[in-house]
Write an enzyme that holds these catalytic residues in place. Structure first.
Site, PDB file in Angstrom:
ATOM      1  CG  ASP A   1      -2.050  -0.968   1.095  1.00  0.00           C
ATOM      2  OD1 ASP A   1      -2.311  -1.741   2.039  1.00  0.00           O
ATOM      3  OD2 ASP A   1      -2.684  -0.963   0.033  1.00  0.00           O
TER       4      ASP A   1
ATOM      5  N   GLY B   1     -11.313  -4.126   4.709  1.00  0.00           N
ATOM      6  CA  GLY B   1     -12.240  -4.804   5.625  1.00  0.00           C
ATOM      7  C   GLY B   1     -12.557  -6.225   5.220  1.00  0.00           C
TER       8      GLY B   1
ATOM      9  N   GLY C   1      -5.519   0.741   7.461  1.00  0.00           N
ATOM     10  CA  GLY C   1      -6.049  -0.607   7.620  1.00  0.00           C
ATOM     11  C   GLY C   1      -7.036  -0.641   8.780  1.00  0.00           C
ATOM     12  N   GLY C   2      -7.726  -1.754   8.908  1.00  0.00           N
ATOM     13  CA  GLY C   2      -8.609  -1.966  10.048  1.00  0.00           C
ATOM     14  C   GLY C   2      -9.934  -1.240   9.990  1.00  0.00           C
TER      15      GLY C   2
ATOM     16  CG  ASP D   1      -7.420  -2.992  -0.516  1.00  0.00           C
ATOM     17  OD1 ASP D   1      -6.428  -2.435  -1.016  1.00  0.00           O
ATOM     18  OD2 ASP D   1      -7.577  -3.112   0.711  1.00  0.00           O
TER      19      ASP D   1
ATOM     20  CG  HIS E   1      -3.520   0.062  -3.631  1.00  0.00           C
ATOM     21  ND1 HIS E   1      -4.362  -0.155  -2.566  1.00  0.00           N
ATOM     22  CD2 HIS E   1      -4.124   1.003  -4.392  1.00  0.00           C
ATOM     23  CE1 HIS E   1      -5.436   0.625  -2.690  1.00  0.00           C
ATOM     24  NE2 HIS E   1      -5.315   1.329  -3.792  1.00  0.00           N
TER      25      HIS E   1
HETATM   26  C1  DX5 Z   1      -6.301   1.187   2.036  1.00  0.00           C
HETATM   27  C2  DX5 Z   1      -5.499  -0.056   2.218  1.00  0.00           C
HETATM   28  C3  DX5 Z   1      -6.166  -1.051   3.186  1.00  0.00           C
HETATM   29  C4  DX5 Z   1      -5.353  -2.316   3.359  1.00  0.00           C
HETATM   30  C5  DX5 Z   1      -6.213  -3.459   3.860  1.00  0.00           C
HETATM   31  O1  DX5 Z   1      -6.614   1.782   3.203  1.00  0.00           O
HETATM   32  O2  DX5 Z   1      -5.382  -0.639   0.943  1.00  0.00           O
HETATM   33  O3  DX5 Z   1      -7.433  -1.343   2.649  1.00  0.00           O
HETATM   34  O4  DX5 Z   1      -4.816  -2.664   2.170  1.00  0.00           O
HETATM   35  O5  DX5 Z   1      -6.608  -3.128   5.132  1.00  0.00           O
HETATM   36  P1  DX5 Z   1      -7.591  -4.056   6.002  1.00  0.00           P
HETATM   37  O6  DX5 Z   1      -7.598  -5.452   5.404  1.00  0.00           O
HETATM   38  O7  DX5 Z   1      -6.981  -4.012   7.372  1.00  0.00           O
HETATM   39  O8  DX5 Z   1      -8.921  -3.411   5.915  1.00  0.00           O
END
Ligand code: DX5
Length: 223
Positions: free
Chosen positions: A35, A177, A144-145, A175, A66
């Site tokens: 990320d 949650g 994340g999260g 991608d 990404h």
């Molecule tokens: C953007 C990032 C998150 C990450 C995954 O914010 O791309 O979506 O990759 O995060 P989780 O799986 O913790 O939601």
């Protein structure tokens, strides 16, 4: 296409990134997602190409970048050279999408375009012949999260219908949650590649998580 499980390393221990990449590879992940955040397109700052290049040396599993960045065109060669075989740019940052996607392929990588939750399907409708992947964000990117936005499932289904109707060889990735309670809905809607960050790190082992998430996705697709 069999369901692919692709961890985001955003939750990894940044003091042990190479070890976590190797552990994820051993756990049977299909790729690893980096990320990349510039602190402008999203309010967070993460990995430069040198960090990815360093981890490229310690494992063989495919890497995808990404790019959650305002000016992706300037950065494409850096992430291709760092060893990313897939480069994903955000539709919201593209002035000339055909040119950017073509450039990614010229650099030898596969091209992906990501859509923020509020960005409509029409943003990629005329790009599918130039793409190897569409990424539907099921959170607002940056951290994340965050909780999964289930109202993205009709959007996932609409893109699945476009891909299948046109006979395009395009992965449909989700991608944000994605975990044991949400991967089924995304898979049933038509996704075939699943990014999981925080949920995967919650399993006892990466191997348990990869196996469970893949089984849940496959079961939902058979229903
Ligand atoms: C953007 C990032 C998150 C990450 C995954 O914010 O791309 O979506 O990759 O995060 P989780 O799986 O913790 O939601």
């Amino acid at each position: 296409m069999a369901a692919k499980i692709v961890p985001s390393v955003l939750p990894a221990d940044f003091a042990r990134l190479g070890e976590d990449c190797l552990a994820l590879e051993k756990a049977g992940v299909d790729r690893i997602q980096w990320d990349v955040m510039d602190g402008h397109f999203v309010p967070n700052l993460t990995f430069g190409p040198d960090v990815i290049a360093a981890c490229r040396k310690v494992c063989d599993v495919g890497f995808e970048a990404h790019l959650m960045v305002e000016r992706p065109d300037d950065l494409l060669p850096l992430y291709a050279d760092a060893g990313c075989e897939v480069i994903i740019v955000h539709a919201e940052t593209l002035t000339h999408a055909h040119r950017t996607c073509g450039r990614i392929r010229e650099l030898g990588a596969r091209a992906g375009v990501a859509l923020n939750p509020a960005t409509p399907v029409s943003a990629v409708e005329h790009l599918l012949d130039l793409l190897d992947m569409v990424l539907v964000m099921t959170v607002n990117p940056g951290f994340g999260g965050q909780p999964y936005i289930a109202t993205m499932e009709p959007k996932i289904a609409a893109i699945r219908q476009l891909i299948d109707a046109g006979g395009f060889d395009v992965e449909l990735e989700v991608d944000g949650g994605i975990g044991p309670d949400t991967i089924g809905g995304a898979a049933a809607a038509g996704a075939d590649v699943f990014i999981s960050g925080s949920a995967l790190w919650k399993y006892d082992t990466f191997a348990d998580g990869v196996a469970d998430l893949r089984a849940r996705a496959e079961a939902a697709r058979r229903r």
